[in-house]
Scaffold this motif. Structure first.
Motif, PDB file in Angstrom:
ATOM      1  N   GLU A   1      54.291 -20.844 -13.921  1.00 35.78           N
ATOM      2  CA  GLU A   1      53.509 -21.267 -12.766  1.00 35.78           C
ATOM      3  C   GLU A   1      54.416 -21.716 -11.627  1.00 35.78           C
ATOM      4  O   GLU A   1      54.092 -21.537 -10.449  1.00 35.78           O
ATOM      5  CB  GLU A   1      52.555 -22.397 -13.162  1.00 35.78           C
ATOM      6  CG  GLU A   1      51.417 -21.966 -14.074  1.00 35.78           C
ATOM      7  CD  GLU A   1      50.456 -21.021 -13.392  1.00 35.78           C
ATOM      8  OE1 GLU A   1      50.152 -21.256 -12.198  1.00 35.78           O
ATOM      9  OE2 GLU A   1      50.026 -20.050 -14.029  1.00 35.78           O
ATOM     10  N   ILE A   2      55.566 -22.340 -11.982  1.00 37.82           N
ATOM     11  CA  ILE A   2      56.473 -22.820 -10.928  1.00 37.82           C
ATOM     12  C   ILE A   2      57.693 -21.909 -10.765  1.00 37.82           C
ATOM     13  O   ILE A   2      58.370 -21.964  -9.744  1.00 37.82           O
ATOM     14  CB  ILE A   2      56.938 -24.260 -11.211  1.00 37.82           C
ATOM     15  CG1 ILE A   2      57.819 -24.320 -12.467  1.00 37.82           C
ATOM     16  CG2 ILE A   2      55.762 -25.209 -11.333  1.00 37.82           C
ATOM     17  CD1 ILE A   2      58.604 -25.586 -12.594  1.00 37.82           C
TER      18      ILE A   2
ATOM     19  N   SER B   1      63.717 -17.948  -9.444  1.00 36.18           N
ATOM     20  CA  SER B   1      62.982 -18.846  -8.548  1.00 36.18           C
ATOM     21  C   SER B   1      63.626 -20.226  -8.584  1.00 36.18           C
ATOM     22  O   SER B   1      64.067 -20.683  -9.639  1.00 36.18           O
ATOM     23  CB  SER B   1      61.514 -18.946  -8.973  1.00 36.18           C
ATOM     24  OG  SER B   1      60.869 -17.697  -8.880  1.00 36.18           O
TER      25      SER B   1
ATOM     26  N   THR C   1      62.715 -27.212  -7.697  1.00 36.68           N
ATOM     27  CA  THR C   1      62.777 -28.254  -6.680  1.00 36.68           C
ATOM     28  C   THR C   1      62.087 -29.508  -7.208  1.00 36.68           C
ATOM     29  O   THR C   1      61.362 -29.467  -8.212  1.00 36.68           O
ATOM     30  CB  THR C   1      62.083 -27.809  -5.385  1.00 36.68           C
ATOM     31  OG1 THR C   1      60.671 -27.644  -5.653  1.00 36.68           O
ATOM     32  CG2 THR C   1      62.658 -26.489  -4.875  1.00 36.68           C
TER      33      THR C   1
ATOM     34  N   GLU D   1      59.675 -30.913  -5.827  1.00 34.97           N
ATOM     35  CA  GLU D   1      58.241 -30.756  -5.614  1.00 34.97           C
ATOM     36  C   GLU D   1      57.598 -29.928  -6.722  1.00 34.97           C
ATOM     37  O   GLU D   1      56.585 -30.329  -7.304  1.00 34.97           O
ATOM     38  CB  GLU D   1      57.971 -30.092  -4.257  1.00 34.97           C
ATOM     39  CG  GLU D   1      58.247 -30.974  -3.051  1.00 34.97           C
ATOM     40  CD  GLU D   1      59.748 -31.179  -2.820  1.00 34.97           C
ATOM     41  OE1 GLU D   1      60.546 -30.317  -3.265  1.00 34.97           O
ATOM     42  OE2 GLU D   1      60.111 -32.189  -2.200  1.00 34.97           O
ATOM     43  N   ASN D   2      58.199 -28.748  -7.047  1.00 33.98           N
ATOM     44  CA  ASN D   2      57.513 -27.906  -8.032  1.00 33.98           C
ATOM     45  C   ASN D   2      57.699 -28.392  -9.468  1.00 33.98           C
ATOM     46  O   ASN D   2      57.036 -27.903 -10.388  1.00 33.98           O
ATOM     47  CB  ASN D   2      57.921 -26.428  -7.897  1.00 33.98           C
ATOM     48  CG  ASN D   2      59.387 -26.177  -8.230  1.00 33.98           C
ATOM     49  OD1 ASN D   2      60.072 -26.973  -8.864  1.00 33.98           O
ATOM     50  ND2 ASN D   2      59.880 -25.024  -7.777  1.00 33.98           N
TER      51      ASN D   2
ATOM     52  N   ASN E   1      57.122 -31.561 -10.238  1.00 30.69           N
ATOM     53  CA  ASN E   1      56.310 -32.776 -10.365  1.00 30.69           C
ATOM     54  C   ASN E   1      55.237 -32.653 -11.437  1.00 30.69           C
ATOM     55  O   ASN E   1      54.897 -33.632 -12.100  1.00 30.69           O
ATOM     56  CB  ASN E   1      55.644 -33.117  -9.023  1.00 30.69           C
ATOM     57  CG  ASN E   1      56.579 -33.897  -8.112  1.00 30.69           C
ATOM     58  OD1 ASN E   1      57.495 -34.560  -8.581  1.00 30.69           O
ATOM     59  ND2 ASN E   1      56.357 -33.800  -6.810  1.00 30.69           N
ATOM     60  N   ASN E   2      54.691 -31.465 -11.593  1.00 27.33           N
ATOM     61  CA  ASN E   2      53.555 -31.298 -12.497  1.00 27.33           C
ATOM     62  C   ASN E   2      53.911 -30.364 -13.648  1.00 27.33           C
ATOM     63  O   ASN E   2      53.570 -29.177 -13.648  1.00 27.33           O
ATOM     64  CB  ASN E   2      52.347 -30.756 -11.721  1.00 27.33           C
ATOM     65  CG  ASN E   2      51.089 -30.724 -12.574  1.00 27.33           C
ATOM     66  OD1 ASN E   2      50.921 -31.540 -13.477  1.00 27.33           O
ATOM     67  ND2 ASN E   2      50.206 -29.769 -12.296  1.00 27.33           N
TER      68      ASN E   2
END
Length: 342
Positions: free
Chosen positions: A173-174, A180, A183, A185-186, A188-189
């Motif tokens: 998903e990230i 890829s 980061t 941000e990606n 975090n979850n």
């Protein structure tokens, strides 16, 4: 052409190098090249050996009867030499890092890309000795324990293909592509990744628990413990690996730690369990200073490996580790990595 290979018997060396390289990157702003051109560099290998000596000899001389205070002991001299090697190593790289920082600042490079001062720079400008102590502490406490945690999680995933498949689904998903970027941000979850890490550390704790010296008198289970007494907490190993607290205790079940599945998986953590049952990094003011660094290393390493490779292990893992002061590898980590096609 896809890559498929079983790792050599000494793969634990490369896992340790990965950990040390990561710690030095954070604490010393240094790239050692342990995973590449400098893998067999004799000077760097002296530091790696010194780190292992400090863990092993520190236990023998500090935790066991202190005969070294009264009798000449070769191990004490060896420990002092190892500490000198690591101290000189830290000072050398801190001075080099500060020179690079100053040169970049003069050239305007730091301002151009908007970077704030690094942790190393802030510490070293305030007190170089403190910077060295922090770097040494991270190296001492992080190298072998993080090796055990990373290897234990990979072993667990390799023997649980269904869990590995679910983790891959979350990571995709990230990281839609192998290259890829990761980061803040990606990342975090990633609840399942963190659940896998938590469950792996539970099953393969790095040591028997934590030891703290009481700053004031306390009452524990009806017993008065006076200030200055050393109190051991065996929750890391005992409680987290007892059936009454963790049902199906020897099964790798990351789902037991997922909050959004708490109702469905309530039976996977016993009724007597408490948040203090699982404290691999301690708690409160004396909690492990390197917790966030270890978390970051484990998350990045596992995310990248699982995204790029199907991880297998074709050997028994019942006696994968042996217990000393810190748990240590007991078998060759001959993981099999099969490159994913997409």
């Amino acid at each position: 052409m896809s890559f498929s290979s079983e790792m050599p018997d000494d793969f634990a060396v490369d896992i340790r190098h990965l950990v040390i390289e990561s710690i030095c990157s954070v604490s010393l702003n240094a790239h050692l090249g342990l995973l590449g051109e400098q893998r067999d560099n004799k000077d760097i290998q002296k530091v790696v050996s010194a780190l292992q000596d400090v863990v092993e000899l520190g236990f023998q001389l500090d935790m066991m009867p202190a005969f070294w205070k009264y009798l000449p002991m070769p191990n004490f001299k060896r420990l002092m030499r190892s500490l000198d090697i690591i101290t000189d190593f830290c000072y050398f790289h801190i001075e080099n890092a500060l020179k690079r920082i100053e040169e970049d600042a003069k050239a305007g490079k730091l301002n151009e890309i908007g970077l704030e001062k690094s942790l190393l720079e802030k510490l070293a400008r305030f007190d170089r000795q403190t910077a060295v102590i922090i770097a040494m502490d991270l190296l001492f406490a992080g190298a072998d324990p993080t090796l055990v945690s990373l290897a234990g999680i990979l072993l667990s995933l390799s023997k649980s293909p269904d869990k590995q498949a679910r983790l891959l689904e979350e990571i995709r998903e990230i990281l839609p592509n192998k290259d890829s970027p990761l980061t803040m941000e990606n990342m975090n979850n990633l609840p399942y990744l963190r659940a896998c890490i938590k469950e792996g550390i539970r099953m393969y704790p790095i040591g028997p628990g934590t030891l703290r010296r009481m700053p004031h008198d306390v009452v524990l289970s009806g017993y008065r413990v006076i200030a200055g007494t050393d109190v051991g907490n065996a929750a890391n190993y005992q409680m987290a690996n007892m059936e009454q607290f963790v049902p199906k205790v020897r099964e790798f079940i990351p789902e037991r730690w997922l909050r959004d599945e708490s109702n469905a998986n309530a039976h996977l953590v016993g009724d007597t369990a408490t948040p203090f049952m699982y404290l691999p990094f301690g708690f409160g003011p004396r909690a492990c200073a390197g917790k966030r660094i270890v978390d970051m290393m484990l998350e990045i390493a596992i995310a990248r490996l699982v995204r790029n490779f199907q991880i297998g292990f074709d050997y028994p893992i019942e006696n994968a580790f042996k217990a000393k002061f810190f748990v240590q590898p007991n078998i060759p980590f001959k993981f099999k990595f099969v490159e994913r096609s997409d």
